[in-house]
Design an enzyme around this catalytic site. Sequence first.
Site, mmCIF file in Angstrom:
data_model
loop_
_atom_site.group_PDB
_atom_site.id
_atom_site.type_symbol
_atom_site.label_atom_id
_atom_site.label_comp_id
_atom_site.label_asym_id
_atom_site.label_seq_id
_atom_site.Cartn_x
_atom_site.Cartn_y
_atom_site.Cartn_z
ATOM 1 N N PRO A 1 -37.817 -35.729 0.444
ATOM 2 C CA PRO A 1 -37.416 -36.945 1.189
ATOM 3 C C PRO A 1 -36.304 -37.747 0.526
ATOM 4 O O PRO A 1 -36.017 -38.857 0.950
ATOM 5 C CB PRO A 1 -38.714 -37.757 1.209
ATOM 6 C CG PRO A 1 -39.374 -37.410 -0.098
ATOM 7 C CD PRO A 1 -39.039 -35.949 -0.353
ATOM 8 N N GLY A 2 -35.711 -37.207 -0.542
ATOM 9 C CA GLY A 2 -34.553 -37.865 -1.115
ATOM 10 C C GLY A 2 -34.771 -38.549 -2.444
ATOM 11 O O GLY A 2 -33.866 -39.220 -2.944
ATOM 12 N N GLY A 3 -35.934 -38.389 -3.053
ATOM 13 C CA GLY A 3 -36.180 -39.013 -4.351
ATOM 14 C C GLY A 3 -35.209 -38.529 -5.409
ATOM 15 O O GLY A 3 -34.602 -39.325 -6.143
ATOM 16 N N CYS B 1 -32.408 -28.554 -1.222
ATOM 17 C CA CYS B 1 -33.625 -28.791 -0.412
ATOM 18 C C CYS B 1 -34.081 -30.203 -0.735
ATOM 19 O O CYS B 1 -34.957 -30.402 -1.581
ATOM 20 C CB CYS B 1 -34.703 -27.768 -0.738
ATOM 21 S SG CYS B 1 -34.179 -26.060 -0.515
ATOM 22 N N CYS C 1 -43.035 -27.624 -7.607
ATOM 23 C CA CYS C 1 -44.234 -28.411 -7.918
ATOM 24 C C CYS C 1 -45.461 -27.512 -7.773
ATOM 25 O O CYS C 1 -46.481 -27.909 -7.208
ATOM 26 C CB CYS C 1 -44.337 -29.648 -7.037
ATOM 27 S SG CYS C 1 -44.394 -29.296 -5.263
#
Length: 472
Positions: free
Chosen positions: A245-247, A242, A373
């Site tokens: 945004p790609g961090g 999942c 989170c």
Amino acid sequence: MPFFPKISLRPEVENYLKEGFMNNEVVSASGKEAAERKFETLLNHLSHPPSFTTVRVNTHLASVQHVKKMLLDELQQQFNGLSVPVLLHPDLQDVLLIPVIGPRKNIKKQQCEAVVGAQCGSAVLRGAHVYVPGIVSASSFMKAGDVISVYSDIKGKCKKGAREFDGTKVFLGNGISALSRKEIFSGLPRLRGVGIKMTEPIYLSPSFDNVLPSYLFLQNLPSAVVTHVLNPQPGEKILDLCAAPGGKTTHIAALMHDQGEVIALDKIANKVEKIKQNALLLGLNSIKAFCFDGTKALKVDMLEDAEGAPPFLPESFDRILLDAPCSGMGQRPNMACTWTLKEVTSYQPLQRKLFSVAVQLLKPGGTLVYSTCTITLEENEEQVAWALGTFPCLQLQPQEPQVGGEGMMGAGLSCEQLRQLQRFDPSAAPLQHIDLEALRDVRAEDMIQLANKDCIGFFIAKFLKWKSTPEK
């Protein structure tokens, strides 16, 4: 003493959270009064930003020391010559920490006002300027160039285009308007860009809008810890189930020295484009991003993969990161959450579907890291207990680096198992008032310790798949 009121929750949501934090195991261990105090402290902390801004250096393109020097120069310009320290995290060698100055209590409120949405307000408290789409209301006489006070409509009650608002709002600081009220609410489509440049924010944090974009990635501290716990190695095939945004996806690729294959999945198309943009910006070529539902990522017909695209054959990946969709109750600052209890509790079944797929896609001897989170027992420790009971092929593993605290009691896990988890608890450190003068006398070790504790609410569990999954 809290600067902002505690987070505003629906009564049934607050009661649900309280039951989790005051479960029988916790109350037996610490006492009812101590458990209740800790829960109230948590609610107060959630409405305040963390004490540090965290950035991850893209070590694929430059050394940490080189980027640190460039960042110090940038901060000098942003803060008009003020010297703000930048600390290298001793356990995360690609992470830099910048203390957040505030809350500043001597800012004079202006007659001219603008009200922004809660999400925009949270971004402002962490260093952002106000972009036009975030402005909900503005005084009738507001002109471009005016010094105005900015407030956050934390409960979402202000009507778009209102000239004044007397509902619940929180002062965020002062800024200079780039546009007049008429221009902001003219009805022009796609009006973008900075609407208010914050000049006197309550919390002084650096803005990272287009700041060293190829070298730095703005990321919460626990989010950087996760990838180090996963410990990706060059040449491996890794799945970020999942990913948007790609961090974490780009962090995985950087730690692998861009050698190997990183597959990133997300089911929302524009988020997948964001992953691809971030990979391109950071110069990483090992990432392949697909718009695909992670719950369907397991190939059931056992035919060969179609050019490496999802779905995938069982036991295809050396390591898997499941940074699961969650209720997000650990995000900070968060002054109000309007979610219903049904919404908050809706994630556990989805997380279990994704987890089941991840276990089957993982090779024997492979590593699975699960993270959220959020702060709920149901989405964290209860999921670990469920996983260990459901999948005999999994063993819970100790984590390195161990930056957060141990897991919370209440899910029936042993003391040893709780020590193998990482729960980042925003209530673990007292709310801080940080000013520039005081920083000069604070030891770097003490600042690092504060940064480790005073961050967002987060959870990490690490599993080893010690034997093959039985075929179904």
